[in-house]
Design a protein around this motif. Structure first.
Motif, PDB file in Angstrom:
ATOM      1  N   LYS A  25       0.726  -0.990   0.158  1.00 23.29           N
ATOM      2  CA  LYS A  25      -0.138  -0.029   0.039  1.00 23.29           C
ATOM      3  C   LYS A  25       0.832   1.120  -0.064  1.00 23.29           C
ATOM      4  CE  LYS A  25      -3.549  -2.284   2.633  1.00 23.29           C
ATOM      5  NZ  LYS A  25      -4.237  -2.219   4.038  1.00 23.29           N
ATOM      6  N   ALA A  26       2.124   1.337   0.640  1.00 19.95           N
ATOM      7  CA  ALA A  26       2.882   2.528   0.784  1.00 19.95           C
ATOM      8  C   ALA A  26       4.261   2.258  -0.247  1.00 19.95           C
ATOM      9  CB  ALA A  26       3.402   2.674   2.143  1.00 19.95           C
ATOM     10  N   ARG A 162       1.680   9.397   9.139  1.00 22.22           N
ATOM     11  CA  ARG A 162       0.998   9.412   7.780  1.00 22.22           C
ATOM     12  C   ARG A 162       1.442   8.213   6.743  1.00 22.22           C
ATOM     13  NH1 ARG A 162       1.826  15.373   6.309  1.00 22.22           N
ATOM     14  NH2 ARG A 162      -0.331  16.307   7.307  1.00 22.22           N
ATOM     15  N   GLU A 165      -0.681   5.501   8.322  1.00 18.73           N
ATOM     16  CA  GLU A 165      -2.160   5.626   8.087  1.00 18.73           C
ATOM     17  C   GLU A 165      -2.141   4.749   6.646  1.00 18.73           C
ATOM     18  OE1 GLU A 165      -4.242   8.890   9.699  1.00 18.73           O
ATOM     19  OE2 GLU A 165      -3.507   9.517   7.768  1.00 18.73           O
ATOM     20  N   LYS A 166      -1.254   5.216   5.810  1.00 20.59           N
ATOM     21  CA  LYS A 166      -1.353   4.444   4.138  1.00 20.59           C
ATOM     22  C   LYS A 166      -1.172   3.245   4.119  1.00 20.59           C
ATOM     23  CE  LYS A 166       0.521   6.159   0.084  1.00 20.59           C
ATOM     24  NZ  LYS A 166       1.578   7.140  -0.623  1.00 20.59           N
ATOM     25  N   GLU A 370      -4.984  13.571   5.325  1.00 26.33           N
ATOM     26  CA  GLU A 370      -5.124  12.974   3.983  1.00 26.33           C
ATOM     27  C   GLU A 370      -6.246  12.222   4.412  1.00 26.33           C
ATOM     28  OE1 GLU A 370      -1.715  10.653   3.519  1.00 26.33           O
ATOM     29  OE2 GLU A 370      -0.278  12.423   3.720  1.00 26.33           O
ATOM     30  N   ASN A 371      -6.877  11.485   5.372  1.00 29.17           N
ATOM     31  CA  ASN A 371      -7.778  10.578   5.544  1.00 29.17           C
ATOM     32  C   ASN A 371      -9.031  11.535   5.515  1.00 29.17           C
ATOM     33  OD1 ASN A 371      -8.286   7.964   6.164  1.00 29.17           O
ATOM     34  ND2 ASN A 371      -8.168   8.138   8.131  1.00 29.17           N
ATOM     35  N   LYS A 374     -10.057  12.244   1.904  1.00 26.27           N
ATOM     36  CA  LYS A 374     -10.731  11.265   1.045  1.00 26.27           C
ATOM     37  C   LYS A 374     -12.507  11.299   1.272  1.00 26.27           C
ATOM     38  CE  LYS A 374      -7.143   8.027   1.962  1.00 26.27           C
ATOM     39  NZ  LYS A 374      -7.006   7.192   2.984  1.00 26.27           N
TER      40      LYS A 374
END
Ligand SMILES: NC(=O)C1=CN([C@@H]2O[C@H](COP(=O)(O)OP(=O)(O)OC[C@H]3O[C@@H](n4cnc5c(N)ncnc54)[C@H](O)[C@@H]3O)[C@@H](O)[C@H]2O)C=CC1
Ligand SMILES: O=C(O)C(=O)Cc1ccc(O)cc1
Length: 375
Positions: A25-26, A162, A165-166, A370-371, A374
């Protein structure tokens, strides 16, 4: 400063799940280190990591992030070994251990070496262990606690938050290590002790007569699910959270004696209250799946240690027309600065409050920018 390479030390359930998230994912290059060659081989062939190492120095060379995911009893020793090695400047070291007090203290070993240590605890897992059980979705929508020291650079905390989270889809929150250990002691460590004690007790009766286990149905199975967890991991957790667990067990024993006395004396009112109170509280437990990512919008404010600062922040937020749904002071021991967590139910209110506080000179830190974008 981008993260390119991560080294995960301990490729088991949690290390493997994080490695998968960091890799898939990252988009990081992920190296694994483990004492078990077979775990590394399995992880490599299943694509959990790019490369496995049984040598610590080669695993962490040039890493921008090092994640320690071994049992908590082993973590301090591994941290000492790690601190002796040449780590990249600006490298962040974090861990995933279920207790944070002991580990955060051990993390001080990095401060004289220009490396940032930030304790971490993803609040999701399973009674299974080993890399074969690794799952990149394990932490989605769960809380992920970070326990930075008061002196930890907020910039590094934000970078790590961050990235995690990603990689995990979890909701990152900051907490004081001692506060974390008391809360998690109550909601996770004590329940594991109680579940194991119940199984041990009924197991003793079952030795005399096997109907005990044969009749064990829904309630007993649900309540004791976590007694199937890894014994060595839980031994380490209790020893590493000794003070909090001993105190919680004192309260538990007192509560059990109270209900025993109520039953003995046929105190029906007291017994009914015992169950009614539990039912009322249980019905109020937040619903994880619906709740976390949609309803809470939070920010962290760096607080100078002056009298009346909390009042000033609350007044500014009120003047901006924003309703605080919660306010939490991250416990400040000897340090000169503290951090205040402000929680709102509405995104616009959060944004208005942040602008107002920043205009008034406060340093405000948003993990979730960022969350929230979205949504
Ligand atoms: N299992 C769970 O549900 C959760 C566990 N945690 C924490 O995560 C950490 C890891 O737990 P799990 O992944 O469940 O355990 P696990 O048993 O699945 O994995 C641990 C891995 O560490 C390796 N290891 C042990 N000692 C080592 C050393 N000295 N050097 C290198 N590798 C070593 C083992 O070979 C194994 O592959 C623990 O600190 C635990 O408290 C945190 C949240 C949830
Ligand atoms: O499966 C369960 O109920 C767990 O309790 C998983 C778990 C175990 C240890 C942690 O530190 C966090 C979560």
């Amino acid at each position: 400063m981008t993260f390119r390479k991560a080294a995960v030390l301990g490729i088991g359930l949690i290390g493997g799940s994080l490695a998968l998230g960091l890799k898939e994912k990252a988009g990081l290059e992920v190296y694994g280190f483990d004492v078990s060659e077979s775990a590394l081989k399995w992880a490599e062939s299943a694509g959990v990591i790019h490369q496995g190492h049984t040598n610590l120095e080669s695993a962490v060379a040039n890493a921008d992030l090092v994640v320690i995911a071994v049992p908590v009893g082993t973590t301090p020793r591994l941290m000492e070994q790690l601190a002796e090695l040449p780590l990249k400047s600006n490298c962040i070291v974090t861990d995933v251990g279920s207790t944070k007090g002991v580990v955060t203290k051990a993390g001080m070993v990095f401060s004289s070496r220009g490396v940032t240590f930030i304790g971490g605890h993803p609040m999701a897992g399973s009674h299974r262990s080993g890399v074969q059980a690794a799952d990149p979705h394990l932490f989605e929508n769960a809380y992920y606690v970070l326990t930075p020291h008061q002196e930890t650079s907020l910039f590094q905390v934000q970078r790590l938050s961050r990235l995690l989270e990603k990689a995990t889809g979890a909701k990152l929150v900051l907490m004081d290590p001692e506060h974390h250990d008391r809360v998690v002691g109550a909601i996770s460590h004590l329940p594991h002790v109680v579940a194991a004690a119940l199984v041990n007790q009924v197991g003793r009766y079952n030795e005399e007569n096997e109907w005990f286990f044969r009749l064990a149905a829904g309630g007993f199975r649900d309540l004791t699910r976590v007694a199937g967890s890894h014994p060595l991991m839980w031994r380490d957790i209790l020893l590493s959270n000794r003070d909090a667990v001993v105190q919680l067990l004192d309260d538990w024993i007192r509560d059990m004696q109270e209900i025993q006395s109520a039953v003995k004396h046929r105190d029906s009112e007291r017994i009914e209250w015992f169950f009614q109170n539990a039912k009322t509280l249980r019905d109020k437990l937040p619903d994880r799946k619906k709740g976390i990512l949609t309803e809470e919008y939070d920010c962290y404010v760096n607080m100078p240690d002056h009298p009346g600062e909390i009042g000033k922040v609350a007044t500014l937020v009120g003047e901006a027309g924003c309703n605080l749904s919660n306010l939490h002071v991250m416990e400040n021991r000897e340090a000169t600065q503290g951090v205040l967590r402000l929680v709102f139910r509405d995104r616009e209110e959060l944004e208005r409050a942040v602008n107002r506080l920043r205009q008034s000179g406060y340093e405000v830190f948003l993990i979730e920018e960022e969350n929230q974008e979205k949504k």
